[in-house]
Motif scaffolding. Sequence first.
Motif, short mmCIF file in Angstrom:
data_model
loop_
_atom_site.label_atom_id
_atom_site.label_comp_id
_atom_site.label_asym_id
_atom_site.label_seq_id
_atom_site.Cartn_x
_atom_site.Cartn_y
_atom_site.Cartn_z
N SER A 42 -9.18 19.69 -45.37
CA SER A 42 -7.18 20.92 -45.26
C SER A 42 -6.66 19.65 -45.80
N PHE A 43 -6.72 17.88 -45.54
CA PHE A 43 -5.71 17.05 -46.05
C PHE A 43 -5.97 15.82 -45.96
N GLU A 44 -6.32 14.83 -46.60
CA GLU A 44 -6.07 13.07 -47.52
C GLU A 44 -5.04 12.74 -46.56
N GLY A 45 -5.84 11.69 -46.40
CA GLY A 45 -4.74 10.69 -46.22
C GLY A 45 -4.47 10.07 -44.65
N HIS A 46 -3.71 9.86 -44.21
CA HIS A 46 -3.38 9.41 -42.84
C HIS A 46 -2.71 10.22 -42.08
N ALA A 47 -3.08 10.56 -40.43
CA ALA A 47 -2.29 11.87 -39.40
C ALA A 47 -2.68 10.84 -38.32
N ASN A 48 -1.73 10.91 -37.71
CA ASN A 48 -2.01 10.70 -35.64
C ASN A 48 -1.76 12.06 -35.14
N ALA A 49 -2.13 11.40 -34.00
CA ALA A 49 -3.39 13.02 -33.09
C ALA A 49 -2.19 12.95 -32.19
N PRO A 50 -1.37 14.61 -31.83
CA PRO A 50 -2.70 15.76 -31.78
C PRO A 50 -2.28 15.64 -33.50
N ALA A 51 -3.55 16.45 -34.10
CA ALA A 51 -3.96 16.70 -35.20
C ALA A 51 -5.32 17.58 -35.16
N THR A 52 -5.37 18.25 -36.88
CA THR A 52 -6.35 18.79 -36.66
C THR A 52 -7.28 19.05 -38.45
N ILE A 53 -8.26 18.70 -38.57
CA ILE A 53 -8.81 18.75 -39.35
C ILE A 53 -9.59 19.14 -39.88
N THR A 54 -9.90 20.30 -41.21
CA THR A 54 -10.77 21.21 -41.18
C THR A 54 -11.08 20.69 -42.53
N PHE A 55 -13.27 21.45 -43.18
CA PHE A 55 -13.25 20.76 -43.69
C PHE A 55 -14.23 21.92 -44.21
N GLU A 56 -14.23 22.63 -45.34
CA GLU A 56 -15.03 23.56 -46.08
C GLU A 56 -15.87 23.11 -47.47
N TYR A 57 -16.39 24.25 -47.44
CA TYR A 57 -17.76 24.03 -48.33
C TYR A 57 -18.39 25.27 -48.89
N ALA A 58 -18.92 26.06 -49.77
CA ALA A 58 -19.46 27.13 -50.48
C ALA A 58 -19.65 26.90 -51.59
N ASP A 59 -20.78 27.56 -51.71
CA ASP A 59 -21.58 28.28 -53.51
C ASP A 59 -22.19 28.53 -53.01
N GLN A 60 -23.46 29.14 -53.67
CA GLN A 60 -24.03 30.61 -54.24
C GLN A 60 -24.66 31.04 -53.00
N ASP A 61 -24.97 29.98 -52.25
CA ASP A 61 -25.87 30.55 -51.01
C ASP A 61 -25.74 30.20 -49.86
N LEU A 62 -24.63 28.98 -49.47
CA LEU A 62 -24.29 28.29 -48.32
C LEU A 62 -22.56 28.68 -48.16
N GLU A 63 -22.32 28.41 -46.85
CA GLU A 63 -21.42 28.53 -46.39
C GLU A 63 -20.97 27.49 -45.56
N VAL A 64 -20.25 26.39 -45.70
CA VAL A 64 -19.75 26.07 -44.50
C VAL A 64 -18.27 25.77 -43.54
N ARG A 65 -18.03 25.45 -42.12
CA ARG A 65 -16.98 25.01 -42.00
C ARG A 65 -17.04 24.24 -40.64
N LYS A 66 -15.61 23.64 -40.61
CA LYS A 66 -15.91 22.30 -39.64
C LYS A 66 -14.49 21.63 -39.55
N SER A 67 -14.57 22.86 -38.01
CA SER A 67 -12.89 21.73 -37.42
C SER A 67 -12.99 21.40 -36.54
#
Length: 597
Positions: free
Chosen positions: A163-188
């Motif tokens: 959801s963003f790159e670089g640097h952040a101070n807490a409180p903060a939320t980061i989300t990672f997403e990935y999808a291809d033909q048969d796989l969907e992943v979301r990590k927050s």
Amino acid sequence: MAEYHNPQQDPGSERKLMLVLLLTFLGFIVFEGLVKRYAPPSPTPQKESTKAPAQPAPVQPTAVPAVSAPSIPALAPPAKVVQKQASTESETVIENDLYRITFSNRGAEVKSWVLKKFKNDAQNGLLDLVNVAAAEKYGYPLSLWTYDQALNDRLKSALYVASFEGHANAPATITFEYADQDLEVRKSFRFDNTYVLDADVSVVYKGSRIFAAPAWPSGFGDQVTPASYAAARLDYHSDVSTDKTALIFPNYVLRVPAKNISGGNTIKGPSNTFEWSGPGDQYFAALFIPSDPSTAAMVTLRNPLQVPQKPGAKETSNVDVLGVAVGDLQGATRERIFVGPKEMSSLEAAKVPTIHNGDADLRGTVDYGWWGVLARPLFIWLKWTYKYIPNWGWAIVIQTLIITVALLPFRIAQMKSMLKMQRVQPQIKSIQEKYKKYSLRDPRKAAMNEEVAALYKKEGVNPAGGCLPLLVTFPFIIAYYRMLGVALDLRQAHWLWIKDLSARDPYFILPILMVISMFVMQRMTPQTGMDPAQQRMMNWMMPLFMGFIFFNLQAGLNLYYAESNLISIAQQAIMNRTKLGREMREMMEKRARKKEK
């Protein structure tokens, strides 16, 4: 390459130390009793002498039963999956006053988890909780674990969109997403200003939501020697536990050492419901707190690793690296994760509202052992002392002084008991002479013991009175041992020449001082009723034996014992000049003169 078991930090070391001290104490009592009862009379009087368990007990936990992958209802097939992948690898840093966490979008994993308030073992930089050597083989923190190894590899190698790159101070939320033909992943992941973070994870594979658990798979960064790996274990809190401490008190925090853990096995309800769980070493832990314990499952991870026997050494030892993956059997996982020090204030601040039996927080991961009822108050008192004397070594010195002075009445009671014992020695001698013609198996020999017991009762003599100080001080020794083994504040605490009060004295000065002071104290303390030859043997044997036990134990414990001996020497010197002390000395000298004739 030998497999290493740490003698000091092994989970059973408290019981071993307690058993050795107890057997030593009982051995002396039995030895003196046998001398009194069966030795031929002499001209002078003798002395009176996992697989992780379904319900693991702390002493011998049983193995965790393996279970198959949970079945999760399939989702409706998506019309079309939109691919979502990053083109290059990147990093994102999240930090607050307590830590600095570095994420990589490859696998959406943590590459570095630096604790800002703690130094590494070399004390040349901050401590990074990521064990790089183990993580490169078995996975980095917050990677995902499934029952499909090929899918695990895909999840770890995928380039997620952050959801963003670089640097952040807490409180903060980061989300990672990935999808291809048969796989969907979301990590927050959501971070605040504590050691606790919130995790939301969802994985859909081939149209079905699957069990994919966030993991802490590869130990901790402060594990740099075989001893530190041997101290690791898996802890979890279970409201449904039927385990009992000392066969009496309910125990809801279950502790499983590495030898009882098998990789890839699962702990889940209803018989093994848990409210928090995770791996930990002597001072740090990664604990998962599921939002719904009834649907949570924990997968135990145990993998082999070769590490240097000492930092920089070529010789290696085989060790076990412990970890867990905790997720929801319904597929989507929502949980909190504590990663940080086993510091009571931080653990108590991490509330666990799903706990109904025991402390509704994480303090249970700190193991004070059977003597926690004494060890924990001792540490609270020591910490209070530290506020006014900001050095842990000197705080121990002050606390030891107060404890030893407080035990002085027991030493006086011991001397009085020994004096009474000496006064009845002639009568005991007469009774022994009366029955010496009978063999040990003769029933009439029992009458001798009855007469001796009647004499003790008449004169107010307690045969065990001389052992009273040892019985009183014994719990303090064990409690100090447990306290120093888990008190994070004493990690790397300096005092004079000692750089770490929780480790052994590097020059063995304190163990040697303890042996010498114990020898002097033995010589100064009147040993009424004991044959001079026996007394000389005891004067040497007891200090050397205790020195052997304490040689490799924590410097803080040796400081406590050595100082206690020195204070006791001063107390004994004063008591020897009192009327009571002079009377005992006169009796002993008189006895010695008779022995020489």
